[in-house]
Each structure stands twice: as C-alpha cells, then as structure tokens.
Design a protein around this motif. Structure first.
Motif, PDB file in Angstrom:
ATOM      1  N   ARG A   1       0.857  -1.178   0.000  1.00  0.00           N
ATOM      2  CA  ARG A   1       0.000   0.000   0.000  1.00  0.00           C
ATOM      3  C   ARG A   1       0.898   1.234   0.000  1.00  0.00           C
ATOM      4  N   SER A   2       0.590   2.215  -0.865  1.00  0.00           N
ATOM      5  CA  SER A   2       1.357   3.460  -0.901  1.00  0.00           C
ATOM      6  C   SER A   2       0.429   4.640  -0.667  1.00  0.00           C
ATOM      7  N   HIS A   3       1.025   5.770  -0.303  1.00  0.00           N
ATOM      8  CA  HIS A   3       0.225   6.967  -0.035  1.00  0.00           C
ATOM      9  C   HIS A   3      -0.103   7.729  -1.309  1.00  0.00           C
ATOM     10  N   ASP A   4       0.847   7.736  -2.245  1.00  0.00           N
ATOM     11  CA  ASP A   4       0.629   8.500  -3.473  1.00  0.00           C
ATOM     12  C   ASP A   4       1.420   7.848  -4.596  1.00  0.00           C
ATOM     13  N   GLU A   5       1.394   8.495  -5.768  1.00  0.00           N
ATOM     14  CA  GLU A   5       2.050   7.929  -6.939  1.00  0.00           C
ATOM     15  C   GLU A   5       3.571   7.853  -6.768  1.00  0.00           C
ATOM     16  N   ALA A   6       4.163   8.890  -6.167  1.00  0.00           N
ATOM     17  CA  ALA A   6       5.619   8.897  -5.991  1.00  0.00           C
ATOM     18  C   ALA A   6       6.058   7.756  -5.077  1.00  0.00           C
ATOM     19  N   HIS A   7       5.318   7.562  -3.998  1.00  0.00           N
ATOM     20  CA  HIS A   7       5.635   6.471  -3.080  1.00  0.00           C
ATOM     21  C   HIS A   7       5.457   5.119  -3.764  1.00  0.00           C
ATOM     22  N   ALA A   8       4.454   5.017  -4.634  1.00  0.00           N
ATOM     23  CA  ALA A   8       4.219   3.769  -5.357  1.00  0.00           C
ATOM     24  C   ALA A   8       5.414   3.427  -6.240  1.00  0.00           C
TER      25      ALA A   8
ATOM     26  N   PRO B   1      -1.796   2.587  -4.652  1.00  0.00           N
ATOM     27  CA  PRO B   1      -1.751   3.920  -4.027  1.00  0.00           C
ATOM     28  C   PRO B   1      -3.133   4.279  -3.497  1.00  0.00           C
ATOM     29  N   GLU B   2      -3.232   4.454  -2.184  1.00  0.00           N
ATOM     30  CA  GLU B   2      -4.553   4.640  -1.589  1.00  0.00           C
ATOM     31  C   GLU B   2      -5.221   5.942  -2.037  1.00  0.00           C
ATOM     32  N   MET B   3      -4.431   7.033  -2.140  1.00  0.00           N
ATOM     33  CA  MET B   3      -5.013   8.307  -2.580  1.00  0.00           C
ATOM     34  C   MET B   3      -5.443   8.227  -4.038  1.00  0.00           C
ATOM     35  N   LEU B   4      -4.621   7.604  -4.896  1.00  0.00           N
ATOM     36  CA  LEU B   4      -4.943   7.491  -6.310  1.00  0.00           C
ATOM     37  C   LEU B   4      -6.191   6.638  -6.504  1.00  0.00           C
ATOM     38  N   GLU B   5      -6.236   5.468  -5.839  1.00  0.00           N
ATOM     39  CA  GLU B   5      -7.380   4.583  -6.033  1.00  0.00           C
ATOM     40  C   GLU B   5      -8.665   5.203  -5.505  1.00  0.00           C
ATOM     41  N   ALA B   6      -8.572   5.908  -4.376  1.00  0.00           N
ATOM     42  CA  ALA B   6      -9.763   6.588  -3.865  1.00  0.00           C
ATOM     43  C   ALA B   6     -10.225   7.664  -4.845  1.00  0.00           C
ATOM     44  N   GLY B   7      -9.261   8.422  -5.395  1.00  0.00           N
ATOM     45  CA  GLY B   7      -9.616   9.465  -6.355  1.00  0.00           C
ATOM     46  C   GLY B   7     -10.209   8.899  -7.634  1.00  0.00           C
ATOM     47  N   LEU B   8      -9.633   7.792  -8.117  1.00  0.00           N
ATOM     48  CA  LEU B   8     -10.150   7.188  -9.339  1.00  0.00           C
ATOM     49  C   LEU B   8     -11.547   6.609  -9.132  1.00  0.00           C
ATOM     50  N   LEU B   9     -11.800   6.038  -7.950  1.00  0.00           N
ATOM     51  CA  LEU B   9     -13.124   5.493  -7.677  1.00  0.00           C
ATOM     52  C   LEU B   9     -14.172   6.611  -7.646  1.00  0.00           C
ATOM     53  N   LEU B  10     -13.835   7.729  -6.998  1.00  0.00           N
ATOM     54  CA  LEU B  10     -14.748   8.864  -6.954  1.00  0.00           C
ATOM     55  C   LEU B  10     -14.960   9.440  -8.362  1.00  0.00           C
ATOM     56  N   THR B  11     -13.869   9.466  -9.155  1.00  0.00           N
ATOM     57  CA  THR B  11     -13.984   9.968 -10.525  1.00  0.00           C
ATOM     58  C   THR B  11     -14.930   9.105 -11.349  1.00  0.00           C
ATOM     59  N   SER B  12     -14.832   7.775 -11.165  1.00  0.00           N
ATOM     60  CA  SER B  12     -15.718   6.880 -11.925  1.00  0.00           C
ATOM     61  C   SER B  12     -17.176   7.125 -11.578  1.00  0.00           C
ATOM     62  N   HIS B  13     -17.462   7.371 -10.299  1.00  0.00           N
ATOM     63  CA  HIS B  13     -18.843   7.660  -9.904  1.00  0.00           C
ATOM     64  C   HIS B  13     -19.317   8.984 -10.509  1.00  0.00           C
ATOM     65  N   ALA B  14     -18.424   9.976 -10.536  1.00  0.00           N
ATOM     66  CA  ALA B  14     -18.800  11.273 -11.098  1.00  0.00           C
ATOM     67  C   ALA B  14     -19.084  11.153 -12.596  1.00  0.00           C
ATOM     68  N   LEU B  15     -18.248  10.388 -13.318  1.00  0.00           N
ATOM     69  CA  LEU B  15     -18.465  10.208 -14.753  1.00  0.00           C
ATOM     70  C   LEU B  15     -19.757   9.432 -15.013  1.00  0.00           C
ATOM     71  N   GLU B  16     -20.041   8.463 -14.135  1.00  0.00           N
ATOM     72  CA  GLU B  16     -21.274   7.697 -14.305  1.00  0.00           C
ATOM     73  C   GLU B  16     -22.507   8.595 -14.151  1.00  0.00           C
ATOM     74  N   SER B  17     -22.406   9.577 -13.244  1.00  0.00           N
ATOM     75  CA  SER B  17     -23.529  10.499 -13.051  1.00  0.00           C
ATOM     76  C   SER B  17     -23.763  11.388 -14.260  1.00  0.00           C
ATOM     77  N   GLN B  18     -22.727  11.508 -15.135  1.00  0.00           N
ATOM     78  CA  GLN B  18     -22.859  12.313 -16.340  1.00  0.00           C
ATOM     79  C   GLN B  18     -23.404  11.506 -17.519  1.00  0.00           C
ATOM     80  N   GLY B  19     -23.707  10.231 -17.249  1.00  0.00           N
ATOM     81  CA  GLY B  19     -24.320   9.419 -18.278  1.00  0.00           C
ATOM     82  C   GLY B  19     -23.364   8.607 -19.110  1.00  0.00           C
ATOM     83  N   LEU B  20     -22.069   8.596 -18.791  1.00  0.00           N
ATOM     84  CA  LEU B  20     -21.124   7.793 -19.564  1.00  0.00           C
ATOM     85  C   LEU B  20     -21.355   6.311 -19.278  1.00  0.00           C
TER      86      LEU B  20
END
Length: 578
Positions: free
Chosen positions: A518-525, A538-557
C-alpha cells in the motif's frame, strides 16, 4: 600490597571465546555439523584430552582446559541458556497444529523406545528407577543435530522433515517431567519408590503449571512496561531477568534452574514479543550452543572407549538400531510410506543433547553413578558423531525403497503436513491490515502479522489475532516469518520509508515472493516498485479514481468508456499496466 583477585576462570573464558571465534567460521565453511565439531574439540582440549598433559607440558595449560572446575562453571551457564533457546523455539500453537503427529507418533516413539531401552538397562542390573530414567532419556533425539541436517538438505517441509520435527517437539515437551523425575529418583531409592515418585511428580508438575498459568501475564506486563521504545539492550536485559528469575524460582522449589530456563523460553514463545526476543538472542545462539556442547565434550573421558571398546560399539549400534526400528514402525503406522518412515527413523536414532543435561543432573543428584554417567556420555556422543553419515545413507535408502511409487517426486516438493507453508505475511496491522486479516481468517487462509507498535500488538493478540511485535525491516525477523514458504507478503504500513525498507529487505530474502504494498501517493508507489514490490496500490490514487468513476457515471457515460478513462489515468499517474 595485595591486588584484588582476577575474574574467576578468566583464562578458561578467554580460551573458550577464542576457540569459538575460530571454530564457527571453519565449521560453516566446511559444512561440518556444529554440534559434532564442538563435541570433538571439547574432548581434545578438555581435562581428559590434551589438558591431562598440562602438568608435564606447562605451555598446554594456556591452550587447554586442564581443570574440571572451570569447565563445570561454563557448562552450567551453557545448560541454562540452551534450555531457554529450546523453549523459545517450541510453540504451543505449532504443537497443536501438528497434534496428531506430536501426540501420536511422538508419544509412541518415546514410550516404546523408553520401555525397550529401560528394560535392557534393568536387565543389566540397574535399579528400577535408574532403568526408567535411562530408558526415557535415551529415547530422546538431538533437536540441534536433526534440525540442522533438515535445514541444510532443505527437507524440513517434506513429509520426512515434518514428521521428524513433530517427534522432536514431543520430546522437547517430555523434558519437563524428565527433569523432575531424575531429581526425584536421586532423592529416594527405598521401598515404595514409584508411589512416592508419583506424589512428588504431581507436586512438581503443579509448580510448573502455576508458572505456566501466571507467567504469561507477568511477562506481558513486564515487557509492555519496559520495552515500549523497542531498544535492543532493554530486550536483552529483560530476557536475562526472565530466565534467571524463573530459573531461581524453580531452584527454590527444589527443581533445577535448567527447567526454569526452559519454562522461561516457553512463556516468551507464546507472547507477541517472541520474534523480537529471538532476534535479540540470535547473535548469542551459536556461542551458547558451542559453550554447551564443548563443555559436554570436556567431561567425556575418551580412555573409556579403550577400556571397553566392545561394549561401547555394541551400545552405540544397539541404540541407533532400537530407536530407528521403533520410530520407523510408529511413523509408518501414522501414515508415512516405508521409505519415508525408515529415513525418518534412522534420522532420529541418535541420543540427544537433553541426555547430557539429564544424565549430568542424575549423577549430581545421586540417581546415577559416575561410571554409568560416563558410559552414557560416550554412547550418546558417538551416536551424534555418526549421525550425519547415517542421515545421508538413510536418505538414499528411503528413496530406493520408495523408488516404485509414482507420486514420490511430487510429494517431495509439494506434500506438506498442516501449517508447513502457503501462509500470508501481513506487515502493519492498523485499519487496512486488520481488515485484510479478518477477510483471510473468514476464508480460512493462514496468515501471520507483524506490528511495530507494542501496545497495539498486545491488544490485538489478546483479541485472538496472530500478531507479533517487531521491526519487519530487520532481516532476522523476515527469516523467522519463513518468507521462502509464504504465498505472499502484504505491506500496509503508514510510514513510507519503513514500508520501502521492508519491501527491499523482503525482496532480497525471497526473490520469487509476491509482494503487495500500500502506498500513499504515486511517488511512493514508484519507490515501492523500484524496491521490488510486485503490485502497489496507491490509496489516494485509487480513492480518487473510484470517486472519478462515480462522477463520470452520473454524467451518463457508459461503463466501458469509464473503464477506459480510469485505466488510462491509472497508467499515466502510476505507470501500472492498463
């Protein structure tokens, strides 16, 4: 003006340290079993060897051990700490995992061998109590020699290795009543011996049980209070305090300090501090083993071989044959094939280091006469000397007997008794590590965890988690975790630098091991991947990507488009494959 006396036995101590400093590297270089090497050197340099010539050639007094008194002092110290090390390596959890083999094959081997050898000793005119002690003592094998041979041949995880290991574990447990028995036999030899022994044995076992029940609580409180900062010198001091305190308690109760040292090791083996304690005493392990076996060699009079060469030879061959036949039969009945059972039986045929301890205690207590003790020392020592040769012949014989079995090669590499391999090692047992551990436990996947916070490790241990306290960046601790037999290593530590050190050390120890981190960010990874991690999350990256996927889904993608975007972004930021 008189000067104060020098340190007692200073010359003997300096000579011993010099010999050990020369011997250990030489024995390792030429792959000579250390137990055998130290025994031989002890015989040569001891009071019955070249030390006996010191009066005629004074220069030898600086190169040998001509005085028995100095040898005895060193030997007593060696016995205490060897018993502590053996107790520390004996895990109640491990015994329970292999209980069918430990209490089935192990108990059968000790009891049957003890009955046969004890019957022979009684037939040669020894008192019943003495015959009982001799039979049980000589039924034990050498943990130090057998384990070293199994490790050197990389056979510990095979059926032969695990069966032999199980028998040795039962023998280690059996030492507790044996140490009590030998002292009681020496105190009373009159009528009603066995009835009196029964009552005294019960009282002694109650004392041992009291130590085992109260000891863990006291030891945990002591270590939690004084070892919070994980300083090696504190651990060393605490280990010495525990060993000498419990040894003193058993001595005050009329038992031996060696028994107390064994119990001290057993208590520490069941705490979360076990591996850290093992690492602390590891640098002294070879020194203490050398001290014990060299002093045993010094107490052996080789001239006895010349006085009774026939009886010595018959006794050594008879001991190896009796124990090998009985052990092979018991292991065959427990499920091993004939070739495997015979190989393990021959491997366990020698006498053990406990024989030196118990026979020495028996002579001191009056249970055994000095001539009998000296004869038994010689028999056990010579059986140890021939064990490496017997082990090689046993391996070839076992393979030849089982040559027609189609699955032999597969079993050599893959067969395991319970708990031998395939576990997951978790480094860091905070929120992420604990969640992982709970899932693994629910799926019945064996795992072991290491936590650097002593208080947290203690709390988790009390809750039933297999968590040990320690610094996982230390190579010695990683070896104790048996990374070469693990399925994977998962690093969930909060500290980036500590996680990087652990990954790097683990990769050096186990080049083929799967390491997930487990890493904190991309540099640590990227740092963890460079250190040798197989996969980094990377915990911050994966959390951000998961939230991004939900946001894109709300836009109808659609799901495929979102997956492509997320995969491309993950690759761009971390270098992970899409």
């Amino acid at each position: 003006m008189d000067h104060p006396a020098a340190l007692p036995f200073l010359r003997e101590t300096l000579l011993f340290l010099a010999l050990v400093g020369i011997l250990i590297p030489l024995l390792q270089r030429f792959r000579i079993n250390q137990v055998v090497g130290f025994l031989v050197v002890g015989v040569i340099a001891g009071p019955y060897g070249s030390g006996s010539l010191a009066a005629e050639y004074p220069v030898l007094s600086w190169l040998t051990f001509p005085r028995q008194q100095g040898v005895q002092v060193l030997g007593d110290l060696g016995v205490i700490f060897l018993m502590f090390l053996i107790g520390l390596e004996l895990s109640i959890q491990r015994v329970w995992e292999l209980r069918r083999w430990v209490f089935g094959a192990g108990a059968g081997q000790v009891l049957l061998s003890g009955m046969v050898i004890g019957g022979l000793a009684w037939g040669f005119g020894n008192r019943p109590g003495v015959a009982l002690v001799l039979g049980l003592v000589l039924s034990l094998s050498s943990t130090a020699v057998v384990m070293q041979l199994l490790v050197e041949s990389r056979a510990l995880a095979t059926p032969v290795g695990q069966a032999s290991f199980s028998v040795l574990m039962f023998q280690d447990v059996a030492v507790v009543p044996l140490l009590i028995l030998v002292e009681l036999v020496g105190k009373d030899s009159g009528s009603g011996l066995f009835q009196k022994l029964g009552f005294q044995m019960l009282a002694s076992l109650l004392i041992v049980a009291l130590i085992l029940v109260l000891g863990p609580r006291l030891v945990r409180v002591l270590f939690r209070t004084l070892a919070r900062r994980r300083q090696p010198e504190v651990f060393t001091a605490l280990c010495l305090l525990v060993v000498l305190s419990i040894g003193g308690a058993t001595a005050a109760a009329g038992l031996s300090m060696a028994l107390g040292a064994f119990l001290a090791g057993l208590l520490l083996a069941e705490t979360e501090y076990r591996h850290e304690v093992e690492i602390t005493v590891e640098p002294f392990k070879g020194l203490l083993m050398g001290l014990f076996f060299m002093t045993v060699g010094m107490e052996i009079d080789p001239r006895e071989v010349l006085r009774e060469p026939g009886w010595i030879t018959v006794s050594v061959v008879g001991l190896l044959a009796i124990k090998a036949i009985i052990a092979a039969g018991v292991l065959r009945a427990s499920g091993l094939r004939w070739g495997q059972a015979i190989e393990a039986g021959l491997l366990l045929g020698q006498g053990g280091e406990f024989a030196f301890i118990i026979i020495g205690a028996g002579v001191a207590a009056g249970a055994l006469t000095h001539p009998i003790g000296q004869f038994m020392f010689l028999v056990v020592s010579l059986s140890l000397l021939v064990t490496p040769v017997v082990a090689r012949l046993a391996h070839r014989l076992g393979r030849w007997i089982d040559a027609d079995t189609v699955q032999q090669q597969r079993e050599v590499h893959e067969s395991r008794l319970p708990g031998a391999s395939g576990h997951v090692v978790v480094i860091g047992f905070g929120r992420v590590g604990r969640m992982l551990g709970e899932v693994l436990a629910a799926q019945q996947v064996p795992y072991i965890a290491v936590e650097h916070d002593g208080d947290r490790a203690a709390r988790l241990r009390e809750q039933g988690f297999p968590v040990y306290f320690g610094n996982a960046a230390r190579v010695e601790l990683l070896r104790k975790l048996k990374l070469d037999e693990a399925a994977s290593l998962v690093v969930t530590m909060d500290s980036p630098s500590a996680a990087r050190r652990v990954v790097k050390a683990a990769r050096e120890q186990a080049p083929q091991l799967k390491i997930f981190a487990r890493s904190h960010d991309e540099a640590h990874a990227r740092e963890l991947e460079a250190a040798g991690a197989t996969c980094v999350v990377p915990e911050m990256l994966e959390a951000g990507l998961l939230l991004t996927s939900h946001a894109l889904e709300s836009q109808g993608l659609g799901a495929p488009a979102i997956e492509n975007i997320i995969a491309a972004e993950r690759t761009r930021r971390s270098g992970a494959p899409a």
